[in-house]
Design an enzyme around this catalytic site. Structure first.
Site, PDB file in Angstrom:
ATOM      1  N   SER A  56       0.902  -1.208  -0.065  1.00  0.00           N
ATOM      2  CA  SER A  56       0.062   0.134  -0.193  1.00  0.00           C
ATOM      3  C   SER A  56       0.680   1.217  -0.009  1.00  0.00           C
ATOM      4  CB  SER A  56      -0.883   0.074   1.052  1.00  0.00           C
ATOM      5  OG  SER A  56      -0.160  -0.024   2.543  1.00  0.00           O
ATOM      6  N   HIS A  96       1.715   3.908   6.848  1.00  0.00           N
ATOM      7  CA  HIS A  96       0.833   4.771   5.927  1.00  0.00           C
ATOM      8  C   HIS A  96       1.474   6.409   6.060  1.00  0.00           C
ATOM      9  CE1 HIS A  96      -2.699   1.993   4.816  1.00  0.00           C
ATOM     10  NE2 HIS A  96      -1.310   1.794   4.127  1.00  0.00           N
ATOM     11  N   ASP A 122      -7.662   5.759   5.334  1.00  0.00           N
ATOM     12  CA  ASP A 122      -7.663   4.763   6.016  1.00  0.00           C
ATOM     13  C   ASP A 122      -8.852   4.700   6.980  1.00  0.00           C
ATOM     14  OD1 ASP A 122      -3.935   4.551   6.784  1.00  0.00           O
ATOM     15  OD2 ASP A 122      -5.119   4.007   5.128  1.00  0.00           O
TER      16      ASP A 122
END
Lengths: 180, 197
Positions: A56, A96, A122
């Site tokens: 990701s 992230h 998210d």
């Protein structure tokens, strides 16, 4: 057979030598453990080295990269920082990027994250009802990385037998090998 | 060549090592030397040097076990100060261990005492140290004899031979050849000790 010559070596070991072999094994494990704890203290993070598990964050980080984290409380979290956080109730840490930050005068911070390679932020990953992350969820911020090395960890976690086999073999050779 | 060792102990089987592994070779020679001194010359081994090493290692492991247990019960941020203390102490003790092994042990493989049963001689102390460099074939063995309470008298003997003299082609240790050489230098050294007294 040459391979089993160490069995004779073993029989010739007296009691003190055997105790030293065990202590030597203990010291090797302790050294690794102390280095890990030392890193924890120096970086301020409970898990100073993590492995990227998903894609990701491509093209910045790929699956299998190793990240070094620091968690210095004095440094403010800003949009653009890459944070590793854990969602309450889940084990697996997520890597992230912070995209939105709200800060209050008293120092309370809440922020929103999104993976570079994901289409949406998210909020779908957070706990039901949770819209923002707080400082306490953060394990650390990514400060350095080593490509590919984490694949070993991923392999060993996917195949636990491999992990136990490698550990058993290493332990066996350390216990047997007499260096003096 | 049959190695008909007449000793009836469990290790009567001839010792076989990988002759290219200098570490195994050195260990085999050291063990044979200790065996000769303990069984044939009847020295009693003094374990204090080895015990020192064991205690320091144990002490180091205790620090790491304590850190592990404390951190398990009081997860990270709370255990920070204890972790700092344990980590620093651990590495200091490891440093002490390394210094101990390098300076104090320094190659000594055997320290023995010969207690004369008749009580005439005050015990004869013997210190043996050995050295075999990594890919070298020259085995250095040094014996030091000290007679009883008088610390100034003492004598030493040394043996520098190629390990090829003691191992046959399969890596079997020829115990008798080795003990012959040991006997020669130990008798020589004890003779010198007596003369100097």
């Amino acid at each position: 057979m040459e391979l089993f010559s160490f069995v004779d070596d073993l029989k010739r070991m007296d009691k003190r030598q055997a105790i030293y072999q065990i202590l030597n094994f203990g010291m090797i494990i302790s050294t690794a453990l102390m280095i890990w704890k030392g890193l924890m203290v120096v970086t301020g993070s409970e898990s100073p080295i993590v492995v990227v598990l998903s894609g990701s964050m491509e093209p910045a980080f790929f699956r299998g990269d190793l990240l070094l984290l620091t968690n210095y409380q004095e440094e403010p979290i800003r949009a653009g920082d890459i944070v590793v956080f854990r969602i309450e109730g889940r084990d697996i840490p997520i890597v992230h990027r912070v995209i939105k930050v709200h800060e209050k005068d008293d120092g309370y911070v809440k922020f929103l994250t999104k993976g570079d390679n994901n289409q949406v932020d998210d909020r779908g990953l957070y706990s039901p009802g949770q819209l923002w992350l707080e400082k306490k969820d953060v394990i650390g911020r990514a400060r350095g990385f080593l490509p590919y090395i984490g694949m070993v960890t991923i392999l060993m976690n996917d195949h636990p037998q491999l992990k136990y086999l490698v550990l058993a073999l290493l332990g066996f050779f350390v216990l047997i090998h007499r260096e003096n | 060549m049959s190695n008909t060792a007449t000793t009836s102990d469990a290790s009567a089987k001839p010792v076989k090592v990988n002759k290219w592994d200098t570490n195994a070779v050195k260990n085999a020679l050291d063990d044979a030397c200790k065996k000769y001194f303990k069984e044939t010359l009847n020295f009693t081994e003094d374990y204090s040097l080895m015990d020192g090493r064991l205690y320091i290692s144990l002490f180091a492991c205790l620090f790491s076990i304590y850190a592990l247990i404390y951190d398990w019960f009081y997860p990270f941020p709370k255990s920070r100060s204890i972790l700092i203390v344990c980590v620093i102490s651990y590495f200091i003790v490891i440093g002490i261990l390394t210094l101990y092994m390098y300076f104090i042990e320094h190659g000594k493989i055997f320290i023995g005492k010969l207690i004369d049963k008749t009580g005439l001689d005050s015990g004869l102390r013997c210190t043996i140290s050995s050295k075999l460099k990594k890919y070298d074939d020259k085995y250095n063995l040094t014996l030091e004899y000290k007679e009883g309470t008088n610390k100034s008298t003492g004598s030493s003997g040394a043996l520098i031979t190629s390990i090829g003299n003691y191992f046959d082609e399969d890596g079997v240790l020829c115990y008798d050849r080795f003990t012959n050489d040991l006997k020669k230098i130990s008798d020589q050294a004890r003779l010198n000790a007596r003369k100097a007294k």
